[in-house]
Scaffold this active site. Structure first.
Site, PDB file in Angstrom:
ATOM      1  N   LYS A 110       0.852  -1.189   0.000  1.00  0.00           N
ATOM      2  CA  LYS A 110       0.000   0.000   0.000  1.00  0.00           C
ATOM      3  C   LYS A 110       0.890   1.242   0.000  1.00  0.00           C
ATOM      4  O   LYS A 110       1.706   1.431   0.905  1.00  0.00           O
ATOM      5  CB  LYS A 110      -0.919   0.027   1.212  1.00  0.00           C
ATOM      6  CG  LYS A 110      -1.852   1.246   1.190  1.00  0.00           C
ATOM      7  CD  LYS A 110      -2.457   1.526   2.538  1.00  0.00           C
ATOM      8  CE  LYS A 110      -3.042   2.930   2.542  1.00  0.00           C
ATOM      9  NZ  LYS A 110      -3.456   3.356   3.885  1.00  0.00           N
ATOM     10  N   GLY A 171      -8.113   9.231  10.050  1.00  0.00           N
ATOM     11  CA  GLY A 171      -8.360   9.267  11.482  1.00  0.00           C
ATOM     12  C   GLY A 171      -9.448  10.209  11.930  1.00  0.00           C
ATOM     13  O   GLY A 171      -9.682  10.365  13.128  1.00  0.00           O
ATOM     14  N   ALA A 197      -9.596   5.645   4.572  1.00  0.00           N
ATOM     15  CA  ALA A 197      -9.519   6.801   5.464  1.00  0.00           C
ATOM     16  C   ALA A 197     -10.870   7.488   5.623  1.00  0.00           C
ATOM     17  O   ALA A 197     -11.609   7.684   4.650  1.00  0.00           O
ATOM     18  CB  ALA A 197      -8.485   7.824   5.001  1.00  0.00           C
ATOM     19  N   GLY A 198     -11.168   7.836   6.870  1.00  0.00           N
ATOM     20  CA  GLY A 198     -12.343   8.642   7.179  1.00  0.00           C
ATOM     21  C   GLY A 198     -13.529   7.887   7.731  1.00  0.00           C
ATOM     22  O   GLY A 198     -14.462   8.495   8.242  1.00  0.00           O
ATOM     23  N   ASN A 219      -8.769   1.657  10.166  1.00  0.00           N
ATOM     24  CA  ASN A 219      -7.973   1.333  11.337  1.00  0.00           C
ATOM     25  C   ASN A 219      -8.541   2.019  12.580  1.00  0.00           C
ATOM     26  O   ASN A 219      -9.023   1.359  13.492  1.00  0.00           O
ATOM     27  CB  ASN A 219      -6.515   1.743  11.143  1.00  0.00           C
ATOM     28  CG  ASN A 219      -5.648   1.368  12.326  1.00  0.00           C
ATOM     29  OD1 ASN A 219      -5.501   0.198  12.634  1.00  0.00           O
ATOM     30  ND2 ASN A 219      -5.086   2.353  13.010  1.00  0.00           N
ATOM     31  N   THR A 220      -8.533   3.346  12.595  1.00  0.00           N
ATOM     32  CA  THR A 220      -8.936   4.085  13.783  1.00  0.00           C
ATOM     33  C   THR A 220     -10.368   3.782  14.198  1.00  0.00           C
ATOM     34  O   THR A 220     -10.666   3.710  15.397  1.00  0.00           O
ATOM     35  CB  THR A 220      -8.773   5.601  13.540  1.00  0.00           C
ATOM     36  OG1 THR A 220      -7.449   5.862  13.073  1.00  0.00           O
ATOM     37  CG2 THR A 220      -9.015   6.389  14.813  1.00  0.00           C
TER      38      THR A 220
END
Length: 267
Positions: A110, A171, A197-198, A219-220
């Site tokens: 990635k 994040g 993301a987001g 992830n977050t």
């Protein structure tokens, strides 16, 4: 029946392929921000994910005397996806992935090249440069990018095996901010498209899949949930539900009400 549903009449066996590798789960999860490797591993199992991202610059992959992710998450069972988190130039990203290939033999990677620390938005000029070089060196780059259909197509032409537009800043948990451009990227791409993301909660993941994306990376949203294991399970279900809804083909939007029961012939 929608065109998508006709193409995938048996969505129970609805796999997807990137760079010749086939996966069943359309959810990719990360390895940062968990309280420990045990929790990370448990969340991975709950998510049903088969691919896990690893920030090469932040995770121990070489020192046998320190705790290693591979002690908790078997690289023979899961596909490790080394990423270039924290890289702000093409040269740094390329160097990082060369080290990852030497350490673990990874070629599916990635790529992310960030423009600044405040927004963590990708620097698309550096990203495109890195994509071209990595593809020529035999890497198979899945590339984090802005939610721009033109930029996504340029990356595909440069050798990206998947494009990964952001839904919102990394994040942030804000969810997909521009559904129109994500849909345009999906419609124009010949490689897999994954929102990266987001995502903040399950409904955000479902929206991405309803737009026709091949998968969601997060992830977050899981790691910082009050109950990461339960959230991982929720994300698994959300991705599956969003995919099913996309294949089913949603009803058309109307400007005014349309009764479920016909009004004609009422007594």
């Amino acid at each position: 029946m929608s065109a998508a549903a006709k193409a995938h009449p048996m969505s129970t066996n609805d796999s997807w392929t990137v760079a010749g590798r086939t996966f069943t789960s359309r959810l990719i999860v990360g390895t940062g921000k968990y309280k420990d490797f045990e929790q990370n591993a448990a969340a991975l199992v709950a998510s049903g994910a088969e691919i896990i991202t690893v920030a090469v610059r932040r995770v121990n992959v070489a020192n046998p005397d320190a705790p290693m992710l591979t002690d908790y998450i078997d690289p023979k069972k899961y596909t490790y996806l080394p990423n270039t988190a924290g890289c702000f130039t093409a040269d740094d990203a390329i160097r990082t992935l060369r080290l990852a290939r030497e350490a673990g033999g990874w070629d599916l990677v990635k790529l992310e090249v960030l423009g600044e620390a405040r927004t963590l938005y990708p620097d698309m000029r550096e990203t495109l440069k890195a994509t071209e070089i990595l593809a020529k060196e035999g890497f198979l780059p899945m590339v984090y990018c802005v939610d721009d259909p033109i930029a996504a197509k340029q990356l595909e032409d440069a050798g990206a095996v998947a494009v990964m537009p952001l839904g919102a800043p990394i994040g942030s948990g804000l969810g997909i901010q521009n559904r129109v451009t994500i849909r345009l990227i999906v419609e124009g791409a010949k490689v897999p498209v994954l929102v990266d993301a987001g995502v903040g909660t399950a409904s955000d993941a479902a929206v991405g899949m309803e737009l026709g994306c091949d998968g969601i990376l997060m992830n977050t949203a899981i790691a910082e949930a009050k109950d990461p294991i339960r959230m991982a399970r929720a994300m698994k279900l959300a991705v599956e539900a969003g995919r099913e809804a996309y294949l089913a083909g949603r009803m058309g939007r109307r400007m005014y009400a349309d009764p479920s029961s016909p009004l004609a012939g009422l007594i």
